[in-house]
Scaffold this motif. Sequence first.
Motif, PDB file in Angstrom:
ATOM      1  N   ILE A  70      26.342  38.663  50.742  1.00  0.00           N
ATOM      2  CA  ILE A  70      25.988  39.661  51.752  1.00  0.00           C
ATOM      3  C   ILE A  70      26.549  41.040  51.403  1.00  0.00           C
ATOM      4  O   ILE A  70      25.966  42.061  51.730  1.00  0.00           O
ATOM      5  N   VAL A  71      27.690  41.076  50.697  1.00  0.00           N
ATOM      6  CA  VAL A  71      28.305  42.366  50.380  1.00  0.00           C
ATOM      7  C   VAL A  71      28.265  42.688  48.880  1.00  0.00           C
ATOM      8  O   VAL A  71      28.867  43.659  48.436  1.00  0.00           O
ATOM      9  N   GLY A  72      27.549  41.883  48.119  1.00  0.00           N
ATOM     10  CA  GLY A  72      27.445  42.158  46.686  1.00  0.00           C
ATOM     11  C   GLY A  72      28.764  42.038  45.946  1.00  0.00           C
ATOM     12  O   GLY A  72      29.071  42.832  45.059  1.00  0.00           O
ATOM     13  N   ASP A  97      37.147  40.865  44.765  1.00  0.00           N
ATOM     14  CA  ASP A  97      37.827  40.290  45.925  1.00  0.00           C
ATOM     15  C   ASP A  97      38.142  41.323  47.014  1.00  0.00           C
ATOM     16  O   ASP A  97      38.621  40.973  48.081  1.00  0.00           O
ATOM     17  N   THR A  98      37.841  42.591  46.759  1.00  0.00           N
ATOM     18  CA  THR A  98      38.076  43.581  47.821  1.00  0.00           C
ATOM     19  C   THR A  98      36.877  43.680  48.770  1.00  0.00           C
ATOM     20  O   THR A  98      36.988  44.214  49.855  1.00  0.00           O
ATOM     21  N   LYS A  99      35.711  43.146  48.327  1.00  0.00           N
ATOM     22  CA  LYS A  99      34.515  43.230  49.178  1.00  0.00           C
ATOM     23  C   LYS A  99      34.317  41.982  50.036  1.00  0.00           C
ATOM     24  O   LYS A  99      33.865  42.073  51.168  1.00  0.00           O
ATOM     25  N   CYS A 100      34.628  40.814  49.476  1.00  0.00           N
ATOM     26  CA  CYS A 100      34.284  39.516  50.071  1.00  0.00           C
ATOM     27  C   CYS A 100      34.715  39.392  51.525  1.00  0.00           C
ATOM     28  O   CYS A 100      35.828  39.772  51.886  1.00  0.00           O
ATOM     29  N   ILE A 101      33.784  38.886  52.379  1.00  0.00           N
ATOM     30  CA  ILE A 101      34.136  38.660  53.786  1.00  0.00           C
ATOM     31  C   ILE A 101      34.329  37.174  54.086  1.00  0.00           C
ATOM     32  O   ILE A 101      34.539  36.791  55.229  1.00  0.00           O
ATOM     33  N   GLY A 102      34.230  36.338  53.063  1.00  0.00           N
ATOM     34  CA  GLY A 102      34.523  34.909  53.256  1.00  0.00           C
ATOM     35  C   GLY A 102      33.435  34.123  53.968  1.00  0.00           C
ATOM     36  O   GLY A 102      33.717  33.121  54.599  1.00  0.00           O
ATOM     37  N   GLY A 122      44.832  35.915  53.432  1.00  0.00           N
ATOM     38  CA  GLY A 122      43.607  36.492  52.880  1.00  0.00           C
ATOM     39  C   GLY A 122      42.798  35.499  52.080  1.00  0.00           C
ATOM     40  O   GLY A 122      42.793  35.515  50.850  1.00  0.00           O
ATOM     41  N   ALA A 123      42.089  34.596  52.787  1.00  0.00           N
ATOM     42  CA  ALA A 123      41.319  33.558  52.102  1.00  0.00           C
ATOM     43  C   ALA A 123      40.173  34.172  51.314  1.00  0.00           C
ATOM     44  O   ALA A 123      39.448  35.022  51.810  1.00  0.00           O
TER      45      ALA A 123
END
Lengths: 263, 377
Positions: free
Chosen positions: A75-77, A91-96, A120-121
């Motif tokens: 979803i966030v590329g 890993d700074t974009k990921c929303i899990g 911060g999973a």
Amino acid sequence: MKPIKQYAYLFDTTRCIDCRACMIACTVENQVPMNDSYIWVAGKDVIGEYPNLKRATMPYHCMHCLEPSCASACIVGAWQKREDGPVVYDDTKCIGCRYCMNACPFDVPHFEWDKGIAGGALITKCQMCKQRLEVGQEPACVQTCPTGALTFGERQELIAEAHKRINTHPTRYINHVYGETENGGTSYLILSHVPFKELGLPEIAPTPVNAVSETVMSGTLPFAFTWGAVLTGVALLVRLRNRGKEIAAAEVIETEKSTEETK
Amino acid sequence: MKMYIALNPRLRLTPLVWVLLTLMSVGFVVAMIRYVNGIGAISNLTNAYSWGFWISFDLYTGVAIGSGAFIMASIVYIFDLKEFRPLLRSAVLTGFIGYIMVIIALLVDLGRPERIWHMMIYQNHTSILLEIGICVMSYTAVLAIEFAPVVFEGIKWQKFAQLIHRFIMPFVILGVVLSTLHQSSLGSLQLIQPTKLHPLWWTPLLPLMFFSSAVCIGLAMIIFESSLSSRAFGRGLETHLLEKLAKALPIALGIYLILKFGDLAFSGDFQYLFTSGTMSWLFWGEIIIGVLIPLFMFLFKRVRQSPSGLLFGAVTLLLGMILNRFNVSWFAISRSTDIVYFPSWMEVSISAAIFAAGILAFGLAARYLPLFEHEES
């Protein structure tokens, strides 16, 4: 200018002795606990009927697809296929959301289930030891492999090498290089002496699994505008018709009144 | 004279309210454990089952049963059928509360809920999930606008209510477009798993399947929710209106049925109808319960005119269609492990808490806001 090499792995089941040094090397290099290793090895049971028995081991890690469905789904590329081979993670974009785990036909991305908000999973998976690639080294698993079952190099060269091995020993190998075409091609190529299904590798067409969903997605905006226009048109038409009816009804009442008056 | 009234502006702590508050408290504590120790601490989710009960129930079922709001808005505003107005307000409120429930559930299910706003700035335009995220967010805002006149009437700000009402049409059309998009996209979300989702469900037409079934679910939800609130709040049932909705259901279900079986025949997956064991059973389960039984029932005028017939038909349809959403998002997806996932009680308690909060919110709104039409002599 020298063209960028597209790196890939080649794994040969006939050379693997199931020592699992690749797993150890991976966990050490990437500083992850053993049970969260980016490589997981499946030692398959004995395959076939006596006396034609075979054994095979398959170390799984990211296939580094040429057209990765995780990158298509994210979803966030946060996923990106690099020109030099690896599918890497921001890993700074990921929303899990874990949609990549659903999208991946090889079930590669894993999630850190034991981390809360403070921890911060994140998603974890093999990234082709990108930190080692930068300094001109091979991935840790390849460097550690004592039998040369895992090798690393330019993708086209490895495909040629794989076919050469099949041609030299046509009875030893299944006549197919897994990953040459699967899911649009992968950067993890596998040679096997047992059917690929026995290794737990899914049967996947050369069309990437994300083809249909991307086609649908590209039609979304045009559809939205058309649908909005159609709905607006219907709403206007209905109102026009209803108003016409009201006027007609009012006229009927008027004429009735006037006829009554003339009476 | 017809007017809208608030039901009973007195809050009493009935046993039901206590049950709801207890469920909410338990869920709240469990959610806190999740935020401290991770999703693994409260759920049975694993790498092979990265999505489970929350996605199937809170997202798939929640959005599906929220479809009553856009169906009702289409009927009243786009087709200008004013007689259905008495059903509109509670349908929009059900949708609004439902979508807020979906969002709260996602804030538990997301690994990094504090980053949910990232989807606004790092948009990946090939992601179906992005479309759903944007649509759900925007549609919740549209529902808030559609419901705002009721709140303004409730606090006697008539001018604001009239102002919003005058400019409601663009929002209604936007709402229907957004609903069409994300109802169908929940189907599209599984398109990326052609090798994992069973062929009885995987088809390029998944978005169409989801939209056409959402129309059926929306109609059934209006019947269901009107029946329940008429019982709960002791008010009359608009049977004559519900009958007309029920009359449309055999047509809508018929279209869905033709799509389903036409697609299977066309793709050559007909064989799986009887040869896939549990999967065949699940498929027939959702078809018989969710489509065939209600289709047959609503063909009869006697059923459509009886309050219990309406309720029974609607509940059957909803159960079958919910099974369809569970099938597509959970049961019919093959896994890389033999271990079968079953949700933990703590997972379910999160959903139960959100559901309880939704019921409580609806009850409060029905008490304090002019939700239902009242015939004044």
